[in-house]
Write a protein that holds these residues in place. Structure first.
Motif, PDB file in Angstrom:
ATOM      1  N   ARG A 107     -30.696 -54.264  91.735  1.00  0.00           N
ATOM      2  CA  ARG A 107     -31.133 -53.890  93.073  1.00  0.00           C
ATOM      3  C   ARG A 107     -31.922 -52.583  93.050  1.00  0.00           C
ATOM      4  NH1 ARG A 107     -28.072 -51.439  97.748  1.00  0.00           N
ATOM      5  NH2 ARG A 107     -29.887 -50.058  97.677  1.00  0.00           N
ATOM      6  N   CYS A 134     -29.863 -46.907  94.838  1.00  0.00           N
ATOM      7  CA  CYS A 134     -30.061 -47.057  96.280  1.00  0.00           C
ATOM      8  C   CYS A 134     -31.562 -47.233  96.508  1.00  0.00           C
ATOM      9  CB  CYS A 134     -29.538 -45.809  97.008  1.00  0.00           C
ATOM     10  SG  CYS A 134     -29.874 -45.823  98.768  1.00  0.00           S
ATOM     11  N   LYS A 159     -36.827 -48.020 102.764  1.00  0.00           N
ATOM     12  CA  LYS A 159     -35.504 -47.486 103.084  1.00  0.00           C
ATOM     13  C   LYS A 159     -35.361 -47.206 104.573  1.00  0.00           C
ATOM     14  CE  LYS A 159     -32.819 -47.000 100.655  1.00  0.00           C
ATOM     15  NZ  LYS A 159     -31.884 -48.077 100.221  1.00  0.00           N
ATOM     16  N   ASP A 196     -28.505 -41.329  99.150  1.00  0.00           N
ATOM     17  CA  ASP A 196     -27.105 -41.708  98.882  1.00  0.00           C
ATOM     18  C   ASP A 196     -26.560 -41.156  97.559  1.00  0.00           C
ATOM     19  OD1 ASP A 196     -27.156 -42.931 101.297  1.00  0.00           O
ATOM     20  OD2 ASP A 196     -27.173 -44.988 100.539  1.00  0.00           O
ATOM     21  N   GLU A 249     -24.138 -49.287  93.987  1.00  0.00           N
ATOM     22  CA  GLU A 249     -25.319 -48.465  93.719  1.00  0.00           C
ATOM     23  C   GLU A 249     -25.124 -47.654  92.440  1.00  0.00           C
ATOM     24  OE1 GLU A 249     -27.376 -47.952  98.081  1.00  0.00           O
ATOM     25  OE2 GLU A 249     -26.176 -46.272  97.324  1.00  0.00           O
ATOM     26  N   GLN A 275     -22.604 -41.391  96.575  1.00  0.00           N
ATOM     27  CA  GLN A 275     -21.904 -42.659  96.361  1.00  0.00           C
ATOM     28  C   GLN A 275     -22.350 -43.423  95.118  1.00  0.00           C
ATOM     29  OE1 GLN A 275     -23.074 -44.133 100.165  1.00  0.00           O
ATOM     30  NE2 GLN A 275     -24.496 -45.666  99.364  1.00  0.00           N
ATOM     31  N   HIS A 333     -21.603 -48.337 100.200  1.00  0.00           N
ATOM     32  CA  HIS A 333     -21.863 -47.917 101.576  1.00  0.00           C
ATOM     33  C   HIS A 333     -20.586 -47.831 102.403  1.00  0.00           C
ATOM     34  CE1 HIS A 333     -25.936 -48.868 100.200  1.00  0.00           C
ATOM     35  NE2 HIS A 333     -26.275 -47.880 101.001  1.00  0.00           N
TER      36      HIS A 333
HETATM   37 MN    MN Z   1     -27.959 -46.776  99.863  1.00  0.00          MN
END
Ligand code: MN
Ligand code: PEP
Length: 360
Positions: A50, A26, A55, A240, A229, A243, A203
């Protein structure tokens, strides 16, 4: 903007035999973290690495990213692993820096797509670039804002475009962090069938245990790729944490996904069938959802009737509803017999609900 075949070119040129995969943390946290994850993803099916460096946090006080410093780390990723890189840009200054540091793909986050001013600023800053630019859906379920974002970029001469479906924020309780509203993504596909569409199950779910299931639905709905992620220590990620998945879980997810192969006619038939079934599932879920909402309203009427001591069954009103629905149904190719049967069943359930309320 008309749909243009050229919009698919960047993806078709990649000649992938699997969906496009974008993975990485993330947030870029430290140079070591960014490089370690990149090395762990290097020999997998991941196509783009990524890492968010700016952020957008809904409330201040959370980790807001390492900023421009992270661009150097992404450059190192490219040098050391050969992987292409991507990050989120949210204003003209970000775009300028990301282009300067030769980030390969830029995406626009859900909190930026909601703002036409920001979208225009980003589009102007990107004017004429041949970088790939992906637009996440806006935070709220508004198809026009999403389409508008794409159109602003297209008008600025950006041809290598795509979209990311990351779900929508809702006030209602849900098992998702951002509800998928799949019908909106399907509508988006219908508007721009040649625009690559990537799903972001991270997400949408906010929960690593649901990533596989949502990714599979996306592939069944003909999405072109996934953004997932990934972090070597998800529990301790700076953003995050719930996740993110580990690189090895990501590889397992990719293995478990049923991926369609378009060259085999039998597989093509099956994939088309899966796609249509996935669309039916989406609609069926909406039907159940609406029926639940209708019953809640009926409960409210029950309470009101109880207060006023009014009879549950109001025949005149019911006959009016039926007559109207038969006409509405006819316009949609639904027979009178079906409409009557269905509404009788719905009405019956409402009466049972209201009787319960009145007699309690
Ligand atoms: Mn994120
Ligand atoms: C992200 O990709 O880390 C991110 C902030 O996503 P979104 O804009 O979808 O919230």
């Amino acid at each position: 903007m008309e749909n243009k075949k050229e919009m698919r070119t960047w993806l078709d040129d990649m000649n992938l035999d699997h969906p496009l995969v974008i993975a990485g943390p993330c947030s870029a946290e430290t140079e070591e973290q960014v490089l370690r994850i990149a090395h762990e993803l290097k020999d997998t099916d991941v196509n783009y690495y990524r890492a968010g460096i700016w952020k957008p946090r809904t409330r201040p006080g959370n980790f807001e990213g390492v900023g421009a410093l992270g661009l150097k780390w992404l450059q190192k990723v490219k040098e050391e692993t050969g992987m292409k890189t991507c990050t989120e840009v949210a204003n003209a200054a970000h775009v300028k820096l990301a282009l300067e540091y030769d980030v390969d793909l830029l995406w626009i986050g859900a909190r930026s797509t909601v703002s036409p001013f920001i979208m225009q600023e980003i589009a102007d800053a990107l004017e004429g670039t041949d970088k790939i630019v992906l637009v996440k859906n806006p935070v709220n379920p508004d198809l026009s804002l999403w389409l508008g974002g794409i159109e602003r970029l297209y008008s600025a001469g950006i041809k290598n475009l795509g979209a990311i479906h990351r779900g929508f924020s809702t006030y209602e309780k849900s098992k998702y962090r951002n509800i998928p509203e799949w019908q909106l993504a399907i509508e988006f596909q219908n508007r721009f069938p040649d625009l690559p569409l990537i799903n972001d199950p991270s997400h949408i779910t906010g929960n690593r245990d649901m990533i596989l299931e949502v990714s599979q639905t996306a592939l069944d709905l003909n999405f072109d790729g996934l953004m997932i992620e990934t972090h070597f220590d998800p529990e301790n990620a700076w953003s995050d944490a719930a996740q993110q998945v580990t690189p090895s879980s990501l590889v397992q997810i990719m293995k478990d996904l049923k991926i369609r192969k378009e060259s085999d006619p039998e597989a093509e038939y099956n994939s088309e069938l899966n796609n249509l079934r996935a669309q039916i599932d989406v609609v069926d879920n909406q039907i159940i959802d609406l029926l639940g909402k209708r019953m809640k309203v009926a409960d409210g009427i029950g309470l009101l009737k109880k207060e006023k001591n009014v009879a549950v069954l109001q025949n005149k009103r019911w006959n009016e509803i039926l007559g109207k629905m038969v006409l509405e149904g006819d316009e949609r190719g639904l027979s009178e017999e079906f409409i009557l049967k269905m509404f009788k069943a719905i009405h019956q359930e409402s009466i049972i609900h209201q009787e319960k309320i009145i007699n309690n």
